[in-house]
Design a protein around this motif. Sequence first.
Motif, PDB file in Angstrom:
ATOM      1  N   ARG A 153      58.479  88.683   3.104  1.00  0.00           N
ATOM      2  CA  ARG A 153      59.288  89.462   2.154  1.00  0.00           C
ATOM      3  C   ARG A 153      59.941  88.547   1.138  1.00  0.00           C
ATOM      4  NH1 ARG A 153      60.667  92.289   6.900  1.00  0.00           N
ATOM      5  NH2 ARG A 153      62.592  91.051   7.116  1.00  0.00           N
ATOM      6  N   ALA A 154      60.453  87.419   1.597  1.00  0.00           N
ATOM      7  CA  ALA A 154      61.130  86.495   0.697  1.00  0.00           C
ATOM      8  C   ALA A 154      60.163  85.890  -0.312  1.00  0.00           C
ATOM      9  CB  ALA A 154      61.829  85.390   1.498  1.00  0.00           C
ATOM     10  N   VAL A 155      58.973  85.505   0.138  1.00  0.00           N
ATOM     11  CA  VAL A 155      58.028  84.873  -0.783  1.00  0.00           C
ATOM     12  C   VAL A 155      57.441  85.898  -1.754  1.00  0.00           C
ATOM     13  CG1 VAL A 155      55.794  85.074   0.430  1.00  0.00           C
ATOM     14  CG2 VAL A 155      56.353  82.994  -0.846  1.00  0.00           C
ATOM     15  N   SER A 156      57.412  87.176  -1.360  1.00  0.00           N
ATOM     16  CA  SER A 156      56.894  88.209  -2.267  1.00  0.00           C
ATOM     17  C   SER A 156      57.765  88.364  -3.502  1.00  0.00           C
ATOM     18  CB  SER A 156      56.801  89.558  -1.542  1.00  0.00           C
ATOM     19  OG  SER A 156      58.082  90.115  -1.304  1.00  0.00           O
ATOM     20  N   MET A 157      58.995  87.855  -3.441  1.00  0.00           N
ATOM     21  CA  MET A 157      59.898  87.923  -4.587  1.00  0.00           C
ATOM     22  C   MET A 157      59.551  86.910  -5.662  1.00  0.00           C
ATOM     23  SD  MET A 157      61.916  90.356  -3.661  1.00  0.00           S
ATOM     24  CE  MET A 157      63.252  90.220  -4.849  1.00  0.00           C
ATOM     25  N   ILE A 158      58.730  85.907  -5.331  1.00  0.00           N
ATOM     26  CA  ILE A 158      58.458  84.845  -6.301  1.00  0.00           C
ATOM     27  C   ILE A 158      56.971  84.615  -6.561  1.00  0.00           C
ATOM     28  CG2 ILE A 158      60.618  83.595  -5.917  1.00  0.00           C
ATOM     29  CD1 ILE A 158      59.139  81.731  -4.015  1.00  0.00           C
ATOM     30  N   VAL A 159      56.087  85.354  -5.879  1.00  0.00           N
ATOM     31  CA  VAL A 159      54.650  85.206  -6.130  1.00  0.00           C
ATOM     32  C   VAL A 159      54.036  86.575  -6.365  1.00  0.00           C
ATOM     33  CG1 VAL A 159      54.493  83.102  -4.738  1.00  0.00           C
ATOM     34  CG2 VAL A 159      54.004  85.327  -3.687  1.00  0.00           C
ATOM     35  N   GLY A 160      52.881  86.596  -7.037  1.00  0.00           N
ATOM     36  CA  GLY A 160      52.200  87.845  -7.306  1.00  0.00           C
ATOM     37  C   GLY A 160      51.068  88.148  -6.352  1.00  0.00           C
ATOM     38  N   ARG A 161      50.693  87.191  -5.517  1.00  0.00           N
ATOM     39  CA  ARG A 161      49.563  87.387  -4.599  1.00  0.00           C
ATOM     40  C   ARG A 161      49.934  88.334  -3.466  1.00  0.00           C
ATOM     41  NH1 ARG A 161      49.586  81.204  -2.652  1.00  0.00           N
ATOM     42  NH2 ARG A 161      50.024  81.077  -4.888  1.00  0.00           N
ATOM     43  N   ASP A 162      48.926  88.841  -2.767  1.00  0.00           N
ATOM     44  CA  ASP A 162      49.163  89.660  -1.578  1.00  0.00           C
ATOM     45  C   ASP A 162      49.738  88.769  -0.478  1.00  0.00           C
ATOM     46  OD1 ASP A 162      47.971  91.621  -3.068  1.00  0.00           O
ATOM     47  OD2 ASP A 162      46.062  91.560  -1.992  1.00  0.00           O
ATOM     48  N   ALA A 164      52.745  77.525   1.645  1.00  0.00           N
ATOM     49  CA  ALA A 164      51.967  77.088   0.481  1.00  0.00           C
ATOM     50  C   ALA A 164      52.332  77.909  -0.747  1.00  0.00           C
ATOM     51  CB  ALA A 164      50.470  77.211   0.777  1.00  0.00           C
ATOM     52  N   ALA A 165      52.445  79.228  -0.593  1.00  0.00           N
ATOM     53  CA  ALA A 165      52.797  80.083  -1.725  1.00  0.00           C
ATOM     54  C   ALA A 165      54.153  79.700  -2.298  1.00  0.00           C
ATOM     55  CB  ALA A 165      52.795  81.550  -1.286  1.00  0.00           C
ATOM     56  N   ALA A 166      55.116  79.439  -1.417  1.00  0.00           N
ATOM     57  CA  ALA A 166      56.449  79.061  -1.877  1.00  0.00           C
ATOM     58  C   ALA A 166      56.431  77.716  -2.595  1.00  0.00           C
ATOM     59  CB  ALA A 166      57.416  79.014  -0.698  1.00  0.00           C
ATOM     60  N   LEU A 167      55.689  76.752  -2.062  1.00  0.00           N
ATOM     61  CA  LEU A 167      55.631  75.431  -2.684  1.00  0.00           C
ATOM     62  C   LEU A 167      54.917  75.476  -4.029  1.00  0.00           C
ATOM     63  CD1 LEU A 167      54.898  73.213   0.434  1.00  0.00           C
ATOM     64  CD2 LEU A 167      56.859  72.977  -1.100  1.00  0.00           C
ATOM     65  N   GLU A 168      53.853  76.256  -4.115  1.00  0.00           N
ATOM     66  CA  GLU A 168      53.145  76.376  -5.398  1.00  0.00           C
ATOM     67  C   GLU A 168      54.032  77.017  -6.450  1.00  0.00           C
ATOM     68  OE1 GLU A 168      49.601  78.494  -4.414  1.00  0.00           O
ATOM     69  OE2 GLU A 168      48.969  76.965  -2.963  1.00  0.00           O
ATOM     70  N   SER A 169      54.756  78.069  -6.056  1.00  0.00           N
ATOM     71  CA  SER A 169      55.670  78.718  -6.989  1.00  0.00           C
ATOM     72  C   SER A 169      56.806  77.780  -7.385  1.00  0.00           C
ATOM     73  CB  SER A 169      56.238  79.990  -6.353  1.00  0.00           C
ATOM     74  OG  SER A 169      57.122  80.638  -7.240  1.00  0.00           O
ATOM     75  N   LEU A 170      57.313  77.027  -6.423  1.00  0.00           N
ATOM     76  CA  LEU A 170      58.383  76.076  -6.700  1.00  0.00           C
ATOM     77  C   LEU A 170      57.936  75.039  -7.721  1.00  0.00           C
ATOM     78  CD1 LEU A 170      61.215  74.939  -5.952  1.00  0.00           C
ATOM     79  CD2 LEU A 170      60.080  73.632  -4.137  1.00  0.00           C
ATOM     80  N   ALA A 171      56.741  74.495  -7.532  1.00  0.00           N
ATOM     81  CA  ALA A 171      56.240  73.462  -8.436  1.00  0.00           C
ATOM     82  C   ALA A 171      55.990  74.018  -9.831  1.00  0.00           C
ATOM     83  CB  ALA A 171      54.955  72.862  -7.868  1.00  0.00           C
ATOM     84  N   GLU A 172      55.302  75.166  -9.906  1.00  0.00           N
ATOM     85  CA  GLU A 172      54.990  75.741 -11.221  1.00  0.00           C
ATOM     86  C   GLU A 172      56.256  76.194 -11.926  1.00  0.00           C
ATOM     87  OE1 GLU A 172      52.100  79.113 -13.287  1.00  0.00           O
ATOM     88  OE2 GLU A 172      52.029  78.780 -11.116  1.00  0.00           O
ATOM     89  N   SER A 173      57.186  76.786 -11.178  1.00  0.00           N
ATOM     90  CA  SER A 173      58.423  77.277 -11.798  1.00  0.00           C
ATOM     91  C   SER A 173      59.358  76.140 -12.191  1.00  0.00           C
ATOM     92  CB  SER A 173      59.138  78.236 -10.846  1.00  0.00           C
ATOM     93  OG  SER A 173      58.349  79.384 -10.610  1.00  0.00           O
ATOM     94  N   PHE A 174      59.176  74.966 -11.594  1.00  0.00           N
ATOM     95  CA  PHE A 174      59.938  73.808 -12.051  1.00  0.00           C
ATOM     96  C   PHE A 174      59.624  73.536 -13.521  1.00  0.00           C
ATOM     97  CE2 PHE A 174      60.204  68.996 -12.228  1.00  0.00           C
ATOM     98  CZ  PHE A 174      61.583  68.958 -12.358  1.00  0.00           C
ATOM     99  N   CYS A 175      58.383  73.767 -13.903  1.00  0.00           N
ATOM    100  CA  CYS A 175      58.015  73.645 -15.318  1.00  0.00           C
ATOM    101  C   CYS A 175      58.533  74.839 -16.111  1.00  0.00           C
ATOM    102  CB  CYS A 175      56.500  73.521 -15.469  1.00  0.00           C
ATOM    103  SG  CYS A 175      55.943  73.561 -17.191  1.00  0.00           S
ATOM    104  N   ASP A 176      58.116  76.056 -15.714  1.00  0.00           N
ATOM    105  CA  ASP A 176      58.418  77.258 -16.497  1.00  0.00           C
ATOM    106  C   ASP A 176      59.905  77.589 -16.544  1.00  0.00           C
ATOM    107  OD1 ASP A 176      55.699  77.439 -16.764  1.00  0.00           O
ATOM    108  OD2 ASP A 176      55.458  79.177 -15.464  1.00  0.00           O
ATOM    109  N   GLY A 177      60.614  77.302 -15.456  1.00  0.00           N
ATOM    110  CA  GLY A 177      61.999  77.734 -15.368  1.00  0.00           C
ATOM    111  C   GLY A 177      63.029  76.654 -15.597  1.00  0.00           C
ATOM    112  N   VAL A 178      62.600  75.398 -15.637  1.00  0.00           N
ATOM    113  CA  VAL A 178      63.565  74.299 -15.802  1.00  0.00           C
ATOM    114  C   VAL A 178      63.158  73.375 -16.951  1.00  0.00           C
ATOM    115  CG1 VAL A 178      64.743  72.358 -14.689  1.00  0.00           C
ATOM    116  CG2 VAL A 178      64.117  74.382 -13.338  1.00  0.00           C
ATOM    117  N   ILE A 179      62.050  72.684 -16.790  1.00  0.00           N
ATOM    118  CA  ILE A 179      61.684  71.647 -17.752  1.00  0.00           C
ATOM    119  C   ILE A 179      61.343  72.232 -19.121  1.00  0.00           C
ATOM    120  CG2 ILE A 179      60.149  69.720 -18.253  1.00  0.00           C
ATOM    121  CD1 ILE A 179      62.083  69.244 -15.940  1.00  0.00           C
TER     122      ILE A 179
END
Length: 317
Positions: free
Chosen positions: A130-139, A150-165
Amino acid sequence: MIFSPTLDPWRTLAALVLEAAAGYPDWLHERIPHPVTWAGRGISFLERSWNRPDWPEALRRGLGVVTLLLIAGIAAIAGWLLDSYLLRNFWLALITLLLATTGLAQRSLTAHVAAVSAALERNDLDGARRAVSMIVGRDVAALDRSGVAAAALESLAESFCDGVIAPAFWLLAFGLAGLFAYKAVNTADSLIGHREPRWRAFGWAAARTDDLLNLIPARLAGALLALAAGGGWRVMGRDAGKHASPNAGWPEAAMAGGLNIRLGGPVAYDGLPHPRPWFGDGARPDAAALRRGLTVYKRACVFFWMLLAAGGLLWRH
C-alpha cells in the motif's frame, strides 16, 4: 536585495533547507491545494477538450504543443512576476523561499519511502505494498518483499532527480520562473507524456521537453548518489543507457551500483507485462537495502547542499 532572481546558490540552498525542515504541511494542503495540482487540473482539462481520438494525429500533436506552451508559459510568467515584485526588500524576499519550497520534494519523498521501509521492517507486506503504491505506477498486488523494495528504491532514485535536483537546478538558473515552468512540464509529462495510443501524439511535446529539461539534472543526480554511496560509478556508466528514458537510468543505475544490488527487470502495468532491463550486478534488494538506500539519498541531498554553499562562496554577482 537579499536575493538575486537567478544564479543565486544561497537562495536555492535556503529553499532546500526550508523544504527539508517543513515541506508542504497537510493542514496547508487542506486549505490551499498544492500548486502542482493547479497545473494538473489545467492540463487535464485541455487534454479532455483537445485530445479527441477522432481528430488527426498531426492536429492532436500540435494541440499538445499548444497545451504545453500555455501551461508552462503561464507558470513561468507567474514566477517571473512574483520574483519581480517580492525581491524588492528583505521580508518580501523571504516569501519567495516559501514559494520555492512548493516545487521541491525532499521531505515528502523521504516520508513516502520511509513508510515503505518501516512496513518491510515489521514484515507487513500488505502495508508495504500500500505504501509503495503511493509512489509508483506499476501493479503492486503481486510484488514480494524484494519487488516492493526495488520499486521504492527505483522511485527514490528517479525522484531524487525529478523532485530535488531538477527543480533546484531550474530555480538556480531562472528563479521562480524556471522552477514553476519545470514543474509544469514535469507534471504534464506525468499526466500525458505516455506512449500508449491515447497520449502518444498529444503528449509528445510534454515528454520530449521533460527529457530535455532533465538532461543535466539526471546526470548530476546520478553522480551525487554514487558519491554518497561511495561507489556505483562503473555500473552507472555501463547501465544508464539501458533505460527507455534518456535520464532515469542515471540515478537508478547509480543507486543499484552504489548499493551493490540489482534494480529494474520486468514489471506489470494495468495487468500487462512490461519488460525492462536490469541495472547492477548484485542480489535483489531487501529491507536492509532499502534502509541503506534512504541513507544514501539523504547523504546525497546534503552533498547537494554543500555544492550550492560552495557555489555561493565562489559566485559573485
